[in-house]
Design an enzyme around this catalytic site. Structure first.
Site, PDB file in Angstrom:
ATOM      1  N   ASP A 241       0.876  -1.181   0.000  1.00  0.00           N
ATOM      2  CA  ASP A 241       0.000   0.000   0.000  1.00  0.00           C
ATOM      3  C   ASP A 241       0.904   1.219   0.000  1.00  0.00           C
ATOM      4  OD1 ASP A 241      -2.224   1.678   0.223  1.00  0.00           O
ATOM      5  OD2 ASP A 241      -2.505   1.342   2.369  1.00  0.00           O
ATOM      6  N   ARG A 313     -14.455  -4.163  -5.497  1.00  0.00           N
ATOM      7  CA  ARG A 313     -15.021  -3.252  -4.492  1.00  0.00           C
ATOM      8  C   ARG A 313     -16.520  -3.080  -4.753  1.00  0.00           C
ATOM      9  NH1 ARG A 313     -11.938   0.329  -1.653  1.00  0.00           N
ATOM     10  NH2 ARG A 313     -13.824   0.394  -0.382  1.00  0.00           N
TER      11      ARG A 313
HETATM   12  N1   CP Z   1      -8.859   1.654  -2.029  1.00  0.00           N
HETATM   13  C1   CP Z   1      -9.639   2.705  -1.719  1.00  0.00           C
HETATM   14  O1   CP Z   1     -10.308   2.746  -0.692  1.00  0.00           O
HETATM   15  O2   CP Z   1      -9.614   3.714  -2.629  1.00  0.00           O
HETATM   16  P1   CP Z   1     -10.258   5.152  -2.457  1.00  0.00           P
HETATM   17  O3   CP Z   1      -9.443   5.898  -1.441  1.00  0.00           O
HETATM   18  O4   CP Z   1     -10.164   5.757  -3.825  1.00  0.00           O
HETATM   19  O5   CP Z   1     -11.675   5.018  -1.982  1.00  0.00           O
HETATM   20  N1  NVA Z   2      -3.570   3.438   3.595  1.00  0.00           N
HETATM   21  C1  NVA Z   2      -4.259   4.273   2.634  1.00  0.00           C
HETATM   22  C2  NVA Z   2      -5.378   3.545   2.007  1.00  0.00           C
HETATM   23  C3  NVA Z   2      -6.093   4.308   0.930  1.00  0.00           C
HETATM   24  C4  NVA Z   2      -7.268   3.566   0.371  1.00  0.00           C
HETATM   25  C5  NVA Z   2      -4.740   5.542   3.314  1.00  0.00           C
HETATM   26  O1  NVA Z   2      -5.257   5.462   4.438  1.00  0.00           O
HETATM   27  O2  NVA Z   2      -4.594   6.597   2.725  1.00  0.00           O
END
Ligand code: CP
Ligand code: NVA
Length: 326
Positions: A241, A313
């Site tokens: 991530d 999703r």
């Molecule tokens: N992965 C995810 O939650 O993406 P967004 O931040 O675009 O919603």
């Molecule tokens: N770890 C990231 C996830 C985004 C979907 C955040 O919190 O920004």
């Protein structure tokens, strides 16, 4: 009520179903494995255009309110499109454009929204806001990401793994990078779905002790190492991530530059992927940085499942919404 023993240290004890029998989707730890499987099955049925009971619009007449204290692309669009495809309606509230941005409390917002809508999704800067919402709303609440977890994402991730590689129980997933909110939900998923999770994180960016302690108390097969090679070797799936989560820097005294320096050895490139199983897949919740946590050759390569993951999703949100509102 939360399942016995599922409340993590240092986390509020909001449990599923608290208050009038509402069915919240707050964290994977709050839900029994059979319930999580039921939600995944619902999502898969909608994906196959084979809705349970044959009703393609089971949420007709229902309205979802979504509150965003942080930006979103996937969560916002997949919930909105999913709700509409199920026959329901959606109201989207950005924190800054509502009275929340002028200081109205979450408690009062929860009380009022509950008079208008059937379910609330909150993407929040603080898990305490989620707890306040649950406490004062009278409708189900969905966690659309907090500083501590991202359970909706994991439902799509599990669906994607199983579509590509079969049942996840007993398999090996490797996380490499920041021990952040998504990592915490992977830890909860490993316990609830019964797979091995090996996390490689720099020592200062390990996942919170609370969620690791909870996983240990539940008998989860979870290890944390500082060596990404150890974590990835022989894995069925490699996950990472962003190194700079939304809101990063507000609660910690580490600069973005320091985080990047700590995390650079954890970047997923072809060399690291070569240590995983030959048919291993790569997952990333997105948004991704091809300059930082993942090489373009990996995220845009043949082992990447990230576009299916993003699509899923939509399907899993439909499972979550229909389960909460059933
Ligand atoms: N992965 C995810 O939650 O993406 P967004 O931040 O675009 O919603
Ligand atoms: N770890 C990231 C996830 C985004 C979907 C955040 O919190 O920004």
């Amino acid at each position: 009520m939360a399942l016995p023993g599922t409340t993590r240290a240092n986390e509020p004890a909001f449990g599923n179903g608290g208050g009038g029998g509402r069915k919240h989707f707050l964290d994977l730890a709050d839900l029994a494995p059979a319930t999580l499987r039921e939600i995944l099955d619902l999502g898969a049925a909608f994906k196959r255009a084979a809705p349970p009971g044959g009703d393609p619009a089971p949420l007709a007449g229902k309205t979802l309110a979504m509150i965003f204290e942080k930006p979103s692309t996937r969560t916002r669009v997949s919930f909105e499109v999913g709700m509409r495809q199920l026959g329901g309606d959606v109201v989207i509230l950005s924190h800054s454009e509502t009275q929340l941005g002028r200081g109205e409390s979450i408690a009062d917002t929860a009380r009022v929204l509950s008079r208008y809508v059937d379910i609330i999704m909150l993407r929040t800067v603080s898990v305490a806001h989620l707890e306040e919402m649950v406490q004062h709303a009278t409708v189900p609440v969905i966690n659309g990401l907090s500083d501590r977890s991202h359970p909706c994402q994991l439902m799509a991730d599990i669906m994607t793994f199983e579509e590509r590689l079969g049942p996840i129980a007993g398999r090996v997933v490797a996380w490499t990078g920041d021990g952040n909110n998504v990592a915490a939900s992977w830890i909860e998923a490993a316990v609830r779905f019964g797979f091995t999770l090996r996390l490689a994180c720099p020592e200062p960016l390990r996942p919170p002790a609370g969620v690791l302690d909870w996983a240990a108390s539940e008998g989860g097969d979870i290890t944390v190492t500082i060596d990404p090679k150890d974590a990835v070797s022989g894995a069925d799936c490699v996950v990472t991530d962003t190194w700079l989560s939304m809101g990063e820097g507000t609660g910690e005294d580490r600069s973005p530059e320091e985080r990047i320096e700590l995390l650079t050895p954890y970047r997923v490139d072809d060399g690291l992927m070569a240590l995983a199983k030959p048919d291993a897949i790569f997952l990333h919740c997105l948004p991704a940085s091809r300059e930082r946590e993942v090489a373009p050759s990996v995220i845009d390569g043949p082992r990447s499942a990230v576009w299916d993951e993003a699509e899923n999703r939509l399907h899993t949100q439909k499972g979550i919404l229909s389960w909460c509102l059933a």
